[in-house]
Write an enzyme that holds these catalytic residues in place. Structure first.
Site, PDB file in Angstrom:
ATOM      1  N   GLU A 236       0.886  -1.173   0.000  1.00 21.11           N
ATOM      2  CA  GLU A 236       0.000   0.000   0.000  1.00 21.11           C
ATOM      3  C   GLU A 236       0.913   1.209   0.000  1.00 21.11           C
ATOM      4  OE1 GLU A 236      -3.054  -0.330  -0.619  1.00 21.11           O
ATOM      5  OE2 GLU A 236      -3.107  -2.492  -0.328  1.00 21.11           O
TER       6      GLU A 236
ATOM      7  N   CYS B 290      -1.687   8.821   4.461  1.00 19.71           N
ATOM      8  CA  CYS B 290      -1.707   8.507   3.029  1.00 19.71           C
ATOM      9  C   CYS B 290      -3.040   8.938   2.435  1.00 19.71           C
ATOM     10  CB  CYS B 290      -1.490   7.023   2.834  1.00 19.71           C
ATOM     11  SG  CYS B 290      -2.507   6.065   3.926  1.00 19.71           S
TER      12      CYS B 290
HETATM   13  P1  NAD Z   1       8.958   5.317   3.114  1.00 16.67           P
HETATM   14  O1  NAD Z   1       8.715   4.695   1.793  1.00 16.67           O
HETATM   15  O2  NAD Z   1      10.046   6.312   3.239  1.00 16.67           O
HETATM   16  O3  NAD Z   1       9.298   4.188   4.186  1.00 16.67           O
HETATM   17  C1  NAD Z   1       8.459   3.073   4.372  1.00 16.67           C
HETATM   18  C2  NAD Z   1       9.308   1.919   4.824  1.00 16.67           C
HETATM   19  O4  NAD Z   1      10.178   1.549   3.756  1.00 16.67           O
HETATM   20  C3  NAD Z   1      10.195   2.243   6.018  1.00 16.67           C
HETATM   21  O5  NAD Z   1      10.263   1.116   6.852  1.00 16.67           O
HETATM   22  C4  NAD Z   1      11.530   2.501   5.372  1.00 16.67           C
HETATM   23  O6  NAD Z   1      12.623   2.271   6.222  1.00 16.67           O
HETATM   24  C5  NAD Z   1      11.514   1.532   4.228  1.00 16.67           C
HETATM   25  N1  NAD Z   1      12.397   1.877   3.125  1.00 16.67           N
HETATM   26  C6  NAD Z   1      12.797   3.116   2.722  1.00 16.67           C
HETATM   27  N2  NAD Z   1      13.625   3.019   1.664  1.00 16.67           N
HETATM   28  C7  NAD Z   1      13.743   1.706   1.395  1.00 16.67           C
HETATM   29  C8  NAD Z   1      14.454   0.960   0.405  1.00 16.67           C
HETATM   30  N3  NAD Z   1      15.184   1.567  -0.527  1.00 16.67           N
HETATM   31  N4  NAD Z   1      14.315  -0.375   0.411  1.00 16.67           N
HETATM   32  C9  NAD Z   1      13.558  -0.999   1.326  1.00 16.67           C
HETATM   33  N5  NAD Z   1      12.869  -0.356   2.283  1.00 16.67           N
HETATM   34  C10 NAD Z   1      12.957   0.983   2.316  1.00 16.67           C
HETATM   35  O7  NAD Z   1       7.553   5.894   3.637  1.00 16.67           O
HETATM   36  P2  NAD Z   1       7.217   6.653   4.993  1.00 16.67           P
HETATM   37  O8  NAD Z   1       7.796   8.033   4.911  1.00 16.67           O
HETATM   38  O9  NAD Z   1       7.528   5.831   6.186  1.00 16.67           O
HETATM   39  O10 NAD Z   1       5.636   6.735   4.881  1.00 16.67           O
HETATM   40  C11 NAD Z   1       5.014   7.646   4.052  1.00 16.67           C
HETATM   41  C12 NAD Z   1       4.564   7.018   2.752  1.00 16.67           C
HETATM   42  O11 NAD Z   1       3.769   5.874   3.040  1.00 16.67           O
HETATM   43  C13 NAD Z   1       3.675   7.933   1.938  1.00 16.67           C
HETATM   44  O12 NAD Z   1       3.995   7.810   0.578  1.00 16.67           O
HETATM   45  C14 NAD Z   1       2.281   7.404   2.229  1.00 16.67           C
HETATM   46  O13 NAD Z   1       1.321   7.715   1.244  1.00 16.67           O
HETATM   47  C15 NAD Z   1       2.533   5.946   2.349  1.00 16.67           C
HETATM   48  N6  NAD Z   1       1.496   5.282   3.131  1.00 16.67           N
HETATM   49  C16 NAD Z   1       0.559   4.569   2.453  1.00 16.67           C
HETATM   50  C17 NAD Z   1      -0.455   3.928   3.144  1.00 16.67           C
HETATM   51  C18 NAD Z   1      -1.502   3.132   2.405  1.00 16.67           C
HETATM   52  O14 NAD Z   1      -2.230   2.380   3.055  1.00 16.67           O
HETATM   53  N7  NAD Z   1      -1.597   3.272   1.095  1.00 16.67           N
HETATM   54  C19 NAD Z   1      -0.506   4.015   4.539  1.00 16.67           C
HETATM   55  C20 NAD Z   1       0.475   4.744   5.203  1.00 16.67           C
HETATM   56  C21 NAD Z   1       1.483   5.363   4.482  1.00 16.67           C
END
Ligand code: NAD
Length: 542
Positions: A292, A326
Site C-alpha cells: 500500500e 496517506c
Molecule cells: P517510506 O517509503 O520512506 O518508508 C516506508 C518503509 O520503507 C520504512 O520502513 C523505510 O525504512 C523503508 N524503506 C525506505 N527506503 C527503502 C528501500 N530503498 N528499500 C527498502 N525499504 C525501504 O515511507 P514513509 O515516509 O515511512 O511513509 C510515508 C509514505 O507511506 C507515503 O507515501 C504514504 O502515502 C505511504 N502510506 C501509504 C499507506 C496506504 O495504506 N496506502 C498508509 C500509510 C502510508
C-alpha cells in the site's frame, strides 16, 4: 480437544474521548510525563532474544528534536540473516500450531492493548510520531485493536471455506501458511499499520522479519513487547530496525522469502518489486507482493454541496496529523459559486487551529516527522510563494528551531496541473483549484487524470445526478471513495483500506482480501472406497 471453536465475535473498539476529567486522560497524561522523562535503549529482538549491535541511532521527538526518547541498535547484514534463521526455525512449530491457539495470542494482545497497554502505546505514538491524543487513540489503540480482532475473525472465515464433496469422497482445503518468511516493512505514520503488517500473516501461521521505519522504532518496540506479553512464541516475529537498503538487500537475496507486506512510498515499493522480479528464479515460491503506497487524495465539490460540511472536511481531512496520512485530502476542486463561503469558513477554522506539542491537549496539530520531511514540504511552500499564478491564502510559515513545525497551509492555484495539485507532499499543505460551475464534468476528468495515484477521494454534492456523474467518472480514481465525508479515517471492518494505480496492490488491509494473500491452500481428496480395477464400463464392448 474435540471442538469446532468459534472466534469471539468482534465490534469496533470504542474511541475514548480524553475529555477533561476523564480517567483515560489522567492515565495518558501520566504515561506522557513518565515516558518523556526517560531515555530507553532498544535492542533488536531476534528469536525472542535481545540483540545489541552497538551501532546505534537516536529517536527524537518531532516537536522537540533535541529531546532523545530512545537509542536503538541497528541491524547489520549478520543480524538480518539471524532474523531469517530464527523465523525459519520458529516456522517449524508455529506453522503447525492449532489455529485457535494462534488466534488466541492475538485476541489476548487486543485485550491487553484495550486496557493496560493503551496509554503506553498512545503515549509512544504521541511522543515519537507527533500525534495528538485523539489521533493516537484512533491509530495505536482503536485501529490496531480492530486489526487484531477482525483479522482473527477473517482467519476463521478462511478456514471455514471448504469445497463440496461428491459421493464416496471427502474434499478438504488445508489453508497452509506460506513456505518461508514474510518481510514486513512498515511506515512511520500509523502505529496500527506497523503492528498489522507482521501480525496479519503471523495469525495464519506465517513467520515474519519486521523492519520498522527509522522514525517509528520507539512505538514499534512497545508493539513487540505487547505481542511478547500476549504469548507470541520467540521467532514468529523478529524486530530488526536499521538502514533499509542494505537490510532489504539481504532479505531479497534469500531463497525463503515467501512474501512482502509493505506500506510506504510508491518509489520504494517499485524498487522492491523490480528487484524481486529480477531474482524471481532464485526463490522457492513466487513471493506474494502486497504494497500500500502513496496517494494524492482529492475532494471535489459540486455547486450543490453543503459548504460547511465541505470546509470541515477540508480542515480535518487535510490537516489532521499534519497531513501525514496517506489518505489526507491534498487537492481540492471547488466551484466558483461556493468558493467565497467555503473560503471564509475554512480560513475561520484554520485561524483557530493551534500547532504545538501534543502533550498540550489544546493543540490540533503537531510537528512533521523529521528534518527530511520538513525540508521537502517547506520546499513546496517556498515554490508556491515564488510562483506567479499561485497564492498562499493561509499559513505558509514554518519554524524548526525547537520542532519541525509547519503552519496549516492553503494554496490556491490557477493551473490545475501545478505540482502541488499532482505530487504527493505528505504534509500540512492543501492546494485548491476553483473551477467555473459549468465545467463540472470537465473538472471530474481533471481529477481523474491529474496524478498517477488512486488511493482516497471525496465528492461533496446534494444533487443526486451530480453524485452519479462523479461516481462514474471517478470509479478508478480512488480505492476508498467518500460521499459527503472527508477522505480520511477508514475503520477496520467497515471501510477496508487501499488503492490501485500507483497507490498499491489494493489488497485492502483489515479485510479478508488481505488475509487471503498469506495462505497457500492445499486441496486434499480422500476416497473412501478406492477403485480396484483400471477398466471402465464403456470398455465392455467394441
Ligand atoms: P517510506 O517509503 O520512506 O518508508 C516506508 C518503509 O520503507 C520504512 O520502513 C523505510 O525504512 C523503508 N524503506 C525506505 N527506503 C527503502 C528501500 N530503498 N528499500 C527498502 N525499504 C525501504 O515511507 P514513509 O515516509 O515511512 O511513509 C510515508 C509514505 O507511506 C507515503 O507515501 C504514504 O502515502 C505511504 N502510506 C501509504 C499507506 C496506504 O495504506 N496506502 C498508509 C500509510 C502510508
Amino acid at each position: 480437544m474435540n471442538s469446532i471453536p468459534i472466534v469471539p465475535q468482534t465490534v469496533n473498539e470504542p474511541v475514548l474521548s480524553y475529555a477533561p476529567g476523564s480517567p483515560e486522560r489522567a492515565l495518558l497524561k501520566e504515561a506522557l510525563a513518565r515516558m518523556s522523562g526517560e531515555e530507553i535503549e532498544i535492542p533488536l529482538i531476534i528469536g525472542g532474544r535481545e540483540v545489541r549491535t552497538g551501532n546505534m541511532e537516536a529517536q527524537t521527538m518531532p516537536h522537540n528534536h533535541g529531546h532523545v526518547l530512545a537509542r536503538y541498535h541497528k541491524a547489520g547484514p549478520n543480524e538480518v540473516r539471524q532474523a531469517i534463521d530464527a523465523a525459519m526455525e520458529a516456522w517449524k512449530e508455529w506453522s503447525r500450531w492449532p489455529w485457535e491457539d494462534r488466534l488466541a495470542v492475538f485476541q489476548r494482545a487486543a485485550d491487553l492493548l484495550a486496557t493496560r497497554w493503551r496509554p503506553i502505546l498512545n503515549a509512544a505514538t504521541m511522543l515519537g510520531q507527533g500525534k495528538n491524543a485523539y489521533q493516537a487513540e484512533i491509530d495505536s489503540a482503536c485501529e490496531f485493536i480492530d486489526f487484531l480482532r477482525w483479522n482473527t475473525n477473517f482467519a476463521q472465515q478462511i478456514y471455514r471455506e471448504q469445497p463440496f464433496s461428491g459421493p464416496g469422497m471427502w474434499n478438504r482445503l488445508d489453508h497452509r501458511p506460506l513456505e518461508g518468511f514474510v518481510y514486513a516493512v512498515t511506515p512511520f505514520n500509523f502505529t496500527a499499520i506497523a503492528g498489522n503488517l507482521p501480525s496479519a500473516p503471523a495469525m495464519l501461521g506465517n513467520v515474519a522479519v519486521w523492519k520498522p521505519a527509522q522514525t517509528a522504532v520507539y512505538s514499534g518496540y512497545y508493539i513487540m513487547k505487547l505481542l511478547e506479553e500476549a504469548g507470541l512464541p520467540p521467532g514468529v516475529i523478529n524486530f530488526i530496525p536499521g538502514d533499509p537498503i542494505p537490510m532489504t538487500d539481504v532479505i531479497l537475496n534469500d531463497r525463503n522469502l515467501a512474501g512482502i507486506h509493505f506500506t510506504g512510498s510508491t518509489a520504494v515499493f517499485q524498487t522492491i518489486w523490480r528487484t524481486v522480479g529480477e531474482k524471481i528464479g532464485s526463490y522457492r515460491s513466487y513471493p506474494r507482493l502486497v504494497g500500500e503506497t502513496g496517494g494524492k487524495d482529492f475532494i471535489v465539490a459540486h455547486a450543490s454541496a453543503d459548504p460547511l460540511a465541505l470546509s470541515t472536511a477540508i480542515v480535518r481531512g487535510g490537516f489532521e496529523y499534519q497531513g501525514q496520512k496517506c489518505s489526507a485530502a491534498s487537492r481540492l476542486y471547488i466551484p466558483e459559486s461556493l468558493w467565497p463561503t467555503v473560503r471564509e469558513q475554512t480560513l475561520g477554522m484554520l485561524d483557530k487551529v493551534r500547532v504545538g506539542d501534543p502533550a498540550d491537549f489544546r493543540n490540533f496539530m503537531g510537528a512533521v516527522i523529521d528534518r527530511k520531511a520538513y525540508d521537502k514540504i517547506t520546499g513546496y511552500i517556498k515554490h508556491a510563494h515564488e510562483a506567479d499564478d499561485v497564492e498562499v491564502i493561509a499559513g505558509g510559515t514554518y519554524d524548526d528551531s525547537t520542532g519541525y513545525f509547519i503552519q496549516p497551509t492553503l494554496v490556491q492555484v490557477q493551473n490545475s496541473a501545478y505540482q502541488l495539485m499532482c505530487e504527493e507532499v505528505f504534509g500540512p499543505v492543501v492546494s485548491l483549484y476553483v473551477y467555473p460551475d459549468a465545467q463540472w464534468e470537465d473538472t471530474l476528468r481533471i481529477v481523474d487524470k491529474s496524478t498517477p495515484y488512486a488511493l482516497t477521494g471525496a465528492v461533496f454534492a446534494t444533487d443526486r445526478a451530480a453524485l452519479l456523474q462523479a461516481d462514474r467518472e471517478l470509479r478508478n480514481a480512488a480505492g476508498n471513495y467518500y460521499v459527503n465525508d472527508k477522505p480520511t479515517g477508514a475503520v477496520v471492518g467497515q471501510q477496508p483500506f487501499g488503492g490501485a494505480r500507483a497507490s498499491g496492490t489494493n489488497d485492502k488491509a483489515g479485510s479478508i482480501l488481505n488475509m487471503l494473500r498469506w495462505i497457500s491452500p492445499r486441496t486434499i481428496k480422500e476416497t473412501f472406497a478406492p477403485a480396484h480395477s483400471f477398466e471402465y464400463p464403456f470398455m465392455g464392448e467394441k
